[in-house]
Design an enzyme around this catalytic site. Structure first.
Site, PDB file in Angstrom:
ATOM      1  N   LYS A 119       0.841  -1.187   0.000  1.00 28.90           N
ATOM      2  CA  LYS A 119       0.000   0.000   0.000  1.00 28.90           C
ATOM      3  C   LYS A 119       0.882   1.244   0.000  1.00 28.90           C
ATOM      4  O   LYS A 119       1.685   1.455   0.902  1.00 28.90           O
ATOM      5  CB  LYS A 119      -0.910   0.031   1.229  1.00 28.90           C
ATOM      6  CG  LYS A 119      -1.903   1.197   1.203  1.00 28.90           C
ATOM      7  CD  LYS A 119      -2.895   1.123   2.333  1.00 28.90           C
ATOM      8  CE  LYS A 119      -2.398   1.764   3.589  1.00 28.90           C
ATOM      9  NZ  LYS A 119      -2.382   3.240   3.558  1.00 28.90           N
ATOM     10  N   ASP A 159      -3.310   4.333  -1.995  1.00 25.98           N
ATOM     11  CA  ASP A 159      -4.267   4.801  -0.985  1.00 25.98           C
ATOM     12  C   ASP A 159      -4.189   6.312  -0.819  1.00 25.98           C
ATOM     13  O   ASP A 159      -3.593   6.810   0.138  1.00 25.98           O
ATOM     14  CB  ASP A 159      -3.958   4.077   0.337  1.00 25.98           C
ATOM     15  CG  ASP A 159      -4.973   4.383   1.421  1.00 25.98           C
ATOM     16  OD1 ASP A 159      -6.126   4.716   1.063  1.00 25.98           O
ATOM     17  OD2 ASP A 159      -4.623   4.289   2.606  1.00 25.98           O
ATOM     18  N   LYS A 165      -6.999   8.198  -0.795  1.00 29.38           N
ATOM     19  CA  LYS A 165      -8.256   8.593  -0.111  1.00 29.38           C
ATOM     20  C   LYS A 165      -8.782   9.919  -0.671  1.00 29.38           C
ATOM     21  O   LYS A 165      -8.891  10.933   0.044  1.00 29.38           O
ATOM     22  CB  LYS A 165      -8.051   8.688   1.399  1.00 29.38           C
ATOM     23  CG  LYS A 165      -7.694   7.354   2.064  1.00 29.38           C
ATOM     24  CD  LYS A 165      -7.749   7.471   3.572  1.00 29.38           C
ATOM     25  CE  LYS A 165      -7.453   6.170   4.280  1.00 29.38           C
ATOM     26  NZ  LYS A 165      -6.037   5.753   4.229  1.00 29.38           N
ATOM     27  N   LEU A 166      -9.126   9.904  -1.962  1.00 30.36           N
ATOM     28  CA  LEU A 166      -9.563  11.139  -2.624  1.00 30.36           C
ATOM     29  C   LEU A 166     -10.858  11.662  -1.991  1.00 30.36           C
ATOM     30  O   LEU A 166     -11.733  10.892  -1.590  1.00 30.36           O
ATOM     31  CB  LEU A 166      -9.790  10.884  -4.116  1.00 30.36           C
ATOM     32  CG  LEU A 166      -8.568  10.416  -4.915  1.00 30.36           C
ATOM     33  CD1 LEU A 166      -8.929  10.260  -6.393  1.00 30.36           C
ATOM     34  CD2 LEU A 166      -7.396  11.376  -4.768  1.00 30.36           C
ATOM     35  N   ASP A 223     -13.011  15.218  -2.971  1.00 27.29           N
ATOM     36  CA  ASP A 223     -13.058  16.529  -3.636  1.00 27.29           C
ATOM     37  C   ASP A 223     -14.339  16.599  -4.465  1.00 27.29           C
ATOM     38  O   ASP A 223     -15.153  15.680  -4.434  1.00 27.29           O
ATOM     39  CB  ASP A 223     -11.799  16.706  -4.518  1.00 27.29           C
ATOM     40  CG  ASP A 223     -11.365  18.173  -4.611  1.00 27.29           C
ATOM     41  OD1 ASP A 223     -12.241  19.033  -4.839  1.00 27.29           O
ATOM     42  OD2 ASP A 223     -10.172  18.436  -4.457  1.00 27.29           O
ATOM     43  N   ILE A 224     -14.513  17.656  -5.230  1.00 19.28           N
ATOM     44  CA  ILE A 224     -15.706  17.751  -6.067  1.00 19.28           C
ATOM     45  C   ILE A 224     -15.634  16.641  -7.133  1.00 19.28           C
ATOM     46  O   ILE A 224     -14.534  16.193  -7.502  1.00 19.28           O
ATOM     47  CB  ILE A 224     -15.856  19.142  -6.728  1.00 19.28           C
ATOM     48  CG1 ILE A 224     -14.673  19.453  -7.640  1.00 19.28           C
ATOM     49  CG2 ILE A 224     -16.048  20.221  -5.683  1.00 19.28           C
ATOM     50  CD1 ILE A 224     -14.899  20.687  -8.525  1.00 19.28           C
ATOM     51  N   THR A 279     -13.113  16.850 -10.079  1.00 21.89           N
ATOM     52  CA  THR A 279     -11.703  16.709  -9.699  1.00 21.89           C
ATOM     53  C   THR A 279     -11.381  15.256  -9.372  1.00 21.89           C
ATOM     54  O   THR A 279     -10.326  14.737  -9.764  1.00 21.89           O
ATOM     55  CB  THR A 279     -11.401  17.630  -8.489  1.00 21.89           C
ATOM     56  OG1 THR A 279     -11.687  18.966  -8.883  1.00 21.89           O
ATOM     57  CG2 THR A 279      -9.948  17.526  -8.058  1.00 21.89           C
ATOM     58  N   THR A 295     -10.536   3.673  10.738  1.00 20.77           N
ATOM     59  CA  THR A 295     -10.438   2.813  11.930  1.00 20.77           C
ATOM     60  C   THR A 295      -9.816   3.565  13.121  1.00 20.77           C
ATOM     61  O   THR A 295      -9.788   3.036  14.223  1.00 20.77           O
ATOM     62  CB  THR A 295      -9.612   1.546  11.636  1.00 20.77           C
ATOM     63  OG1 THR A 295      -8.427   1.910  10.921  1.00 20.77           O
ATOM     64  CG2 THR A 295     -10.409   0.547  10.815  1.00 20.77           C
ATOM     65  N   ARG A 316      -4.211  -5.593  14.638  1.00 21.14           N
ATOM     66  CA  ARG A 316      -3.259  -5.655  15.746  1.00 21.14           C
ATOM     67  C   ARG A 316      -3.150  -7.097  16.256  1.00 21.14           C
ATOM     68  O   ARG A 316      -3.984  -7.552  17.037  1.00 21.14           O
ATOM     69  CB  ARG A 316      -3.701  -4.719  16.895  1.00 21.14           C
ATOM     70  CG  ARG A 316      -3.606  -3.239  16.560  1.00 21.14           C
ATOM     71  CD  ARG A 316      -2.162  -2.803  16.371  1.00 21.14           C
ATOM     72  NE  ARG A 316      -2.017  -1.408  15.948  1.00 21.14           N
ATOM     73  CZ  ARG A 316      -1.879  -1.013  14.684  1.00 21.14           C
ATOM     74  NH1 ARG A 316      -1.917  -1.888  13.678  1.00 21.14           N
ATOM     75  NH2 ARG A 316      -1.685   0.259  14.401  1.00 21.14           N
ATOM     76  N   GLN A 359      -5.015   3.869  16.199  1.00 17.77           N
ATOM     77  CA  GLN A 359      -6.068   2.951  15.746  1.00 17.77           C
ATOM     78  C   GLN A 359      -7.022   2.635  16.909  1.00 17.77           C
ATOM     79  O   GLN A 359      -6.576   2.355  18.016  1.00 17.77           O
ATOM     80  CB  GLN A 359      -5.464   1.644  15.217  1.00 17.77           C
ATOM     81  CG  GLN A 359      -4.595   1.810  13.982  1.00 17.77           C
ATOM     82  CD  GLN A 359      -5.380   2.070  12.700  1.00 17.77           C
ATOM     83  OE1 GLN A 359      -6.557   2.434  12.751  1.00 17.77           O
ATOM     84  NE2 GLN A 359      -4.747   1.907  11.562  1.00 17.77           N
ATOM     85  N   GLY A 387       0.530  -2.170   8.860  1.00 16.73           N
ATOM     86  CA  GLY A 387       1.701  -1.320   8.760  1.00 16.73           C
ATOM     87  C   GLY A 387       2.650  -1.550   9.915  1.00 16.73           C
ATOM     88  O   GLY A 387       3.520  -2.408   9.869  1.00 16.73           O
ATOM     89  N   ARG A 388       2.448  -0.800  10.989  1.00 18.34           N
ATOM     90  CA  ARG A 388       3.399  -0.785  12.099  1.00 18.34           C
ATOM     91  C   ARG A 388       3.727  -2.148  12.705  1.00 18.34           C
ATOM     92  O   ARG A 388       4.903  -2.397  13.022  1.00 18.34           O
ATOM     93  CB  ARG A 388       2.926   0.220  13.161  1.00 18.34           C
ATOM     94  CG  ARG A 388       3.126   1.659  12.700  1.00 18.34           C
ATOM     95  CD  ARG A 388       2.344   2.668  13.502  1.00 18.34           C
ATOM     96  NE  ARG A 388       0.925   2.653  13.159  1.00 18.34           N
ATOM     97  CZ  ARG A 388       0.053   3.551  13.589  1.00 18.34           C
ATOM     98  NH1 ARG A 388       0.443   4.534  14.395  1.00 18.34           N
ATOM     99  NH2 ARG A 388      -1.211   3.497  13.208  1.00 18.34           N
TER     100      ARG A 388
HETATM  101  O1  C5P Z   1      -1.101  -1.020  10.906  1.00 17.94           O
HETATM  102  P1  C5P Z   1      -1.035   0.477  10.910  1.00 17.94           P
HETATM  103  O2  C5P Z   1      -1.960   1.107  11.913  1.00 17.94           O
HETATM  104  O3  C5P Z   1       0.363   1.025  11.009  1.00 17.94           O
HETATM  105  O4  C5P Z   1      -1.579   0.889   9.480  1.00 17.94           O
HETATM  106  C1  C5P Z   1      -1.604   2.231   9.146  1.00 17.94           C
HETATM  107  C2  C5P Z   1      -2.019   2.354   7.722  1.00 17.94           C
HETATM  108  O5  C5P Z   1      -3.390   2.027   7.582  1.00 17.94           O
HETATM  109  C3  C5P Z   1      -1.834   3.769   7.218  1.00 17.94           C
HETATM  110  O6  C5P Z   1      -1.172   3.681   5.959  1.00 17.94           O
HETATM  111  C4  C5P Z   1      -3.231   4.277   7.047  1.00 17.94           C
HETATM  112  O7  C5P Z   1      -3.366   5.176   5.980  1.00 17.94           O
HETATM  113  C5  C5P Z   1      -4.007   3.002   6.794  1.00 17.94           C
HETATM  114  N1  C5P Z   1      -5.412   3.112   7.154  1.00 17.94           N
HETATM  115  C6  C5P Z   1      -6.338   2.956   6.188  1.00 17.94           C
HETATM  116  N2  C5P Z   1      -7.665   3.086   6.495  1.00 17.94           N
HETATM  117  C7  C5P Z   1      -8.059   3.306   7.734  1.00 17.94           C
HETATM  118  C8  C5P Z   1      -7.104   3.427   8.738  1.00 17.94           C
HETATM  119  C9  C5P Z   1      -5.757   3.337   8.408  1.00 17.94           C
HETATM  120  O8  C5P Z   1      -6.018   2.716   5.033  1.00 17.94           O
HETATM  121  N3  C5P Z   1      -9.337   3.313   8.012  1.00 17.94           N
END
Ligand code: C5P
Length: 239
Positions: A35, A63, A65-66, A68-69, A72, A119, A184, A195, A215-216
């Site tokens: 991602k 990702d 996450k657009l 906008d109007i 666009t 989230t 997690r 989160q 991610g983390r």
């Molecule tokens: O696992 P971790 O919390 O580190 O993941 C973070 C990633 O999840 C970020 O890249 C964030 O943009 C993405 N994310 C997402 N949608 C969400 C919450 C977080 O794509 N609702």
């Protein structure tokens, strides 16, 4: 049948092409997709997508996450559709016209996912933002309403927490894709972060999530590849 690793979308939340290359090298055979989010795309641009695609193993989830109007969003998604990514995101928190514009702009070349409710958001945040009382007591009702909007607009699926995937599948069918961040694993439980609506890898897959954004828990592990394998083992046990 899909392999367990194909459920994993690793969030490449890093600040440079060099760091991204390191994680792609470590994880390309251990995850389904990478991602690319705002941080990395702002720093590296389309080059990062080209690099991941050049490895020929995992796909790309862009990702951005657009929000906008419609005009666009449609034009931005048309540009995204030329990059060679599998999934791209648009926010559901506006009008269905914006979602329809994203789908139209994609011209069938990239699968569009609607982001329902982040989230990192909890019911109290929804109340503070002034939403209707029924959404403040049951946040999943808002997620479901937005998932329905995304489905009607022609999106391939939505981004939702592991707590809502089961209801979305029941209401919109098993073919409507659910992608779940806020993963997690119990073994990665450490200090609380941003989160809020979290689930374990096994819990999310059992609820019907088709892909898990992680991610983390992988990025910050002492051995990221071992962490990705451990997540895959946990998924393997429930599929
Ligand atoms: O696992 P971790 O919390 O580190 O993941 C973070 C990633 O999840 C970020 O890249 C964030 O943009 C993405 N994310 C997402 N949608 C969400 C919450 C977080 O794509 N609702």
């Amino acid at each position: 049948m899909r392999a367990a690793k194909d459920y994993i979308i690793f969030a490449l939340d890093v600040a440079s092409m060099d760091e991204a290359r390191r994680y792609v090298g470590l994880l390309a055979n251990h995850v389904g997709l990478f991602k690319v989010g705002l941080e990395l795309f702002i720093r590296c641009g389309p080059q990062i997508v080209e690099f991941i695609n050049s490895t020929g193993t995992a796909g790309v989830f862009l990702d951005l996450k657009l929000h906008d109007i419609p005009a666009t969003v449609s034009r931005a998604m048309a540009a995204v559709s030329e990059l060679g990514v599998q999934f791209a995101t648009v926010h559901c928190g506006e009008t269905s016209k914006m979602l329809e514009a994203a789908v139209a702009g994609s011209r069938g070349r990239v699968r569009i996912l609607g982001v329902t409710v982040l989230t990192s958001v909890c019911a109290e945040d929804i109340r503070a933002a002034g939403y209707r009382p029924e959404f403040c007591t049951d946040l999943s009702a808002l997620v479901l309403k937005r998932a329905q909007m995304a489905c009607t607009a022609g999106c391939t699926g939505v981004v939702c927490s592991g707590l809502e995937a089961v209801k979305i599948k029941q209401q919109l069918g098993s073919g409507f894709i659910t992608v779940t961040p806020g993963i997690r694993p119990l073994w990665a439980a450490g200090k609380k972060d941003d989160q809020q609506r979290i689930a374990t890898p096994a819990g999310a897959v059992k609820s019907g999530s088709d892909y898990l954004v992680i991610g983390r828990p992988i990025r910050d592990a002492a051995d990221p590849r071992a962490a990705a394998r451990r997540v895959a083992e946990e998924i393997e046990a429930v599929i």
